[in-house]
Design a protein around this motif. Sequence first.
Motif, PDB file in Angstrom:
ATOM      1  N   ALA A 327       0.833  -1.208   0.000  1.00  0.00           N
ATOM      2  CA  ALA A 327       0.000   0.000   0.000  1.00  0.00           C
ATOM      3  C   ALA A 327       0.865   1.254   0.000  1.00  0.00           C
ATOM      4  CB  ALA A 327      -0.939  -0.009   1.199  1.00  0.00           C
ATOM      5  N   ALA A 328       1.972   1.222   0.741  1.00  0.00           N
ATOM      6  CA  ALA A 328       2.856   2.390   0.818  1.00  0.00           C
ATOM      7  C   ALA A 328       3.525   2.687  -0.515  1.00  0.00           C
ATOM      8  CB  ALA A 328       3.911   2.169   1.902  1.00  0.00           C
ATOM      9  N   GLY A 331       2.182   5.464  -2.393  1.00  0.00           N
ATOM     10  CA  GLY A 331       2.257   6.770  -1.748  1.00  0.00           C
ATOM     11  C   GLY A 331       1.323   6.936  -0.577  1.00  0.00           C
ATOM     12  N   ASN A 332       0.736   5.841  -0.084  1.00  0.00           N
ATOM     13  CA  ASN A 332      -0.198   5.898   1.033  1.00  0.00           C
ATOM     14  C   ASN A 332       0.563   5.831   2.351  1.00  0.00           C
ATOM     15  OD1 ASN A 332      -2.072   4.398   3.115  1.00  0.00           O
ATOM     16  ND2 ASN A 332      -3.436   5.345   1.624  1.00  0.00           N
ATOM     17  N   SER A 333       0.491   6.895   3.139  1.00  0.00           N
ATOM     18  CA  SER A 333       1.242   6.933   4.398  1.00  0.00           C
ATOM     19  C   SER A 333       0.699   5.946   5.421  1.00  0.00           C
ATOM     20  CB  SER A 333       1.229   8.346   4.979  1.00  0.00           C
ATOM     21  OG  SER A 333      -0.085   8.752   5.285  1.00  0.00           O
ATOM     22  N   TYR A 334      -0.600   5.602   5.306  1.00  0.00           N
ATOM     23  CA  TYR A 334      -1.168   4.647   6.260  1.00  0.00           C
ATOM     24  C   TYR A 334      -0.512   3.268   6.130  1.00  0.00           C
ATOM     25  CZ  TYR A 334      -4.939   7.683   7.882  1.00  0.00           C
ATOM     26  OH  TYR A 334      -5.644   8.694   8.468  1.00  0.00           O
ATOM     27  N   ILE A 414      -7.489  -0.714   1.347  1.00  0.00           N
ATOM     28  CA  ILE A 414      -8.746  -0.201   0.788  1.00  0.00           C
ATOM     29  C   ILE A 414      -8.533   1.182   0.185  1.00  0.00           C
ATOM     30  CG2 ILE A 414     -11.070   0.583   1.404  1.00  0.00           C
ATOM     31  CD1 ILE A 414     -11.088  -1.694   3.500  1.00  0.00           C
ATOM     32  N   GLN A 415      -7.766   2.030   0.850  1.00  0.00           N
ATOM     33  CA  GLN A 415      -7.520   3.380   0.353  1.00  0.00           C
ATOM     34  C   GLN A 415      -6.749   3.386  -0.966  1.00  0.00           C
ATOM     35  OE1 GLN A 415      -5.594   5.499   3.551  1.00  0.00           O
ATOM     36  NE2 GLN A 415      -7.532   6.173   4.444  1.00  0.00           N
ATOM     37  N   THR A 416      -5.913   2.371  -1.181  1.00  0.00           N
ATOM     38  CA  THR A 416      -5.125   2.301  -2.417  1.00  0.00           C
ATOM     39  C   THR A 416      -5.772   1.407  -3.474  1.00  0.00           C
ATOM     40  OG1 THR A 416      -3.785   0.543  -1.391  1.00  0.00           O
ATOM     41  CG2 THR A 416      -2.925   2.793  -1.302  1.00  0.00           C
ATOM     42  N   TYR A 419      -8.413  -4.079  -3.143  1.00  0.00           N
ATOM     43  CA  TYR A 419      -9.534  -4.706  -2.432  1.00  0.00           C
ATOM     44  C   TYR A 419      -9.353  -6.219  -2.313  1.00  0.00           C
ATOM     45  CZ  TYR A 419     -11.612  -0.171  -3.513  1.00  0.00           C
ATOM     46  OH  TYR A 419     -11.851   1.173  -3.632  1.00  0.00           O
ATOM     47  N   TYR A 420      -8.822  -6.838  -3.366  1.00  0.00           N
ATOM     48  CA  TYR A 420      -8.659  -8.293  -3.329  1.00  0.00           C
ATOM     49  C   TYR A 420      -7.665  -8.713  -2.256  1.00  0.00           C
ATOM     50  CZ  TYR A 420      -4.369  -7.488  -6.002  1.00  0.00           C
ATOM     51  OH  TYR A 420      -3.132  -7.050  -6.410  1.00  0.00           O
ATOM     52  N   LEU A 421      -6.621  -7.905  -2.036  1.00  0.00           N
ATOM     53  CA  LEU A 421      -5.662  -8.226  -0.975  1.00  0.00           C
ATOM     54  C   LEU A 421      -6.295  -8.044   0.398  1.00  0.00           C
ATOM     55  CD1 LEU A 421      -2.360  -6.604  -2.313  1.00  0.00           C
ATOM     56  CD2 LEU A 421      -2.925  -9.036  -2.195  1.00  0.00           C
TER      57      LEU A 421
END
Length: 494
Positions: A327-328, A331-334, A414-416, A419-421
């Motif tokens: 996810a990172a 560029g997702n910081s979460y 989910i934010q990135t 969904y399947y993962l």
Amino acid sequence: MWNTFFSQIDYSAIKPEILLTMFALAILLADPILFRDKRDKFWNAVFAALGLAFALLQLVLFRRGFPGGLPARAFDGRFTLDLFAIVLKLIIVVATLLVVMISVRYLEIEEAHFGEYYALLMLSAVGMMFMVSSTDLIVLFLSLELMALCEYVLVGFLRGERRSNEAALKFFLLGAFSSGLLLYGMSLLYGISGSTKLSEISQALTSRPVSDPLSWVAMITLLAGLFFKIAAVPFHQWTPDAYEGAPTSITAFISVAPKVASFAILLRVLFSGLGPMHLQWQALMIGVAIATMTLGNLAAITSTNIKRFFGYSTIAHVGYLLLGVIAAADGNSYGLTAVVIYLLVYSFMNLGAFSVIVLMRRKDLLGDEIDDLSGLMSRAPGMALLMLIFLLSLAGIPPTAGFIGKYYIFLSLIQTGHYYLAILGVGYAVVALYYYFRIVVAMFMKKALETGPLAIGPGLSVALGVTLGFTLIIGIYPEPFIQLAQDAIRPFFS
């Protein structure tokens, strides 16, 4: 002469590592001279704990302020002291301190209470702490090998145990193979960039085409070596054997502290060195994460030896951590926040579970089988309830700390748009709940096979209290820890 090469900032940045090294060497000198009597061997643990406490204090002081401010670039930019490094070093030092506490009683039972044990633990922690701050391939490799060599010896520390010797040999041989892959990847990156600094490697990769075969080979071989260190599939083979053969206190150690350090260098390499290839390594990481979660969860279902069981459980948790890295990459910081939180909570809940397992060890009972925990509720209700809390946290059930770690992993996916993962991760969380409850069933619903007293001691009691406290506190009031994790990963997105 030394001041010609190194500045005051250089010395200041490695104060915790210097402290641990000095105490480790002092233990090696003092043990054969001052602590010859078996009754005095516990002083080795006291000195080890004291050294770790000083290092912990120094890291806390770094967190409050460092000369010149953070981040600090030491040794010509090859060693970076930032909040990311400080937070992960704190986890490593606390984990090592807890292992020292649970080791005293265990080593007395095994009649293997030697000063070298604590010195190796501390030197291994020194290697891990250098790994966390490494921003240069040479520093990274040297610190990694310091950690690994100490681990090989500690896994085979019970020289009279055949399983321990076999596990150490397998661990060493596979570790040597992985180091070869790692060095090959490093040599290719040096050839591409003409530098061993991660920042300069990143600049060199930016100017090369996406389909450059040399960059691909360098990335794959380098990551293959790192996948061994974090126990990701298909480089996981050493994990169940090393976990089963090692002294139980060392199994607890290698299940936590080296994972924190290895993920630290993985993140440094991926985001600081291989950043221009993030789409390529993300695709590779997706396949590895799925395979790691699948094998870890399915293999744990059939394991009867509790140390092998936790070995496969560790592999499954590595898969979850890789989901945060995936996810990172978008560029997702979460994603990275989730990785740091997960490493924190996993350290406490896993060390807590192993503390209970150490309690089962007696001279005539290994305590290594799941059935050895049968009837624990009737023998020691408090210990059974503690184990239940740690298992619920490992499974990700609220309000324990494990839920917070998994929540942020799934949120970042989910934010990135992965969904399947996220769905796959939730499905395997259900599988994990099933196999963790195999231990719960044994503790609460089966008849006790043993009626002897548990091997409790002051160190174990403190370790259980600390791990229980953080497992519940992080789950009930996670905001300060989430904020700390968000601050720690900020250098990767600045």
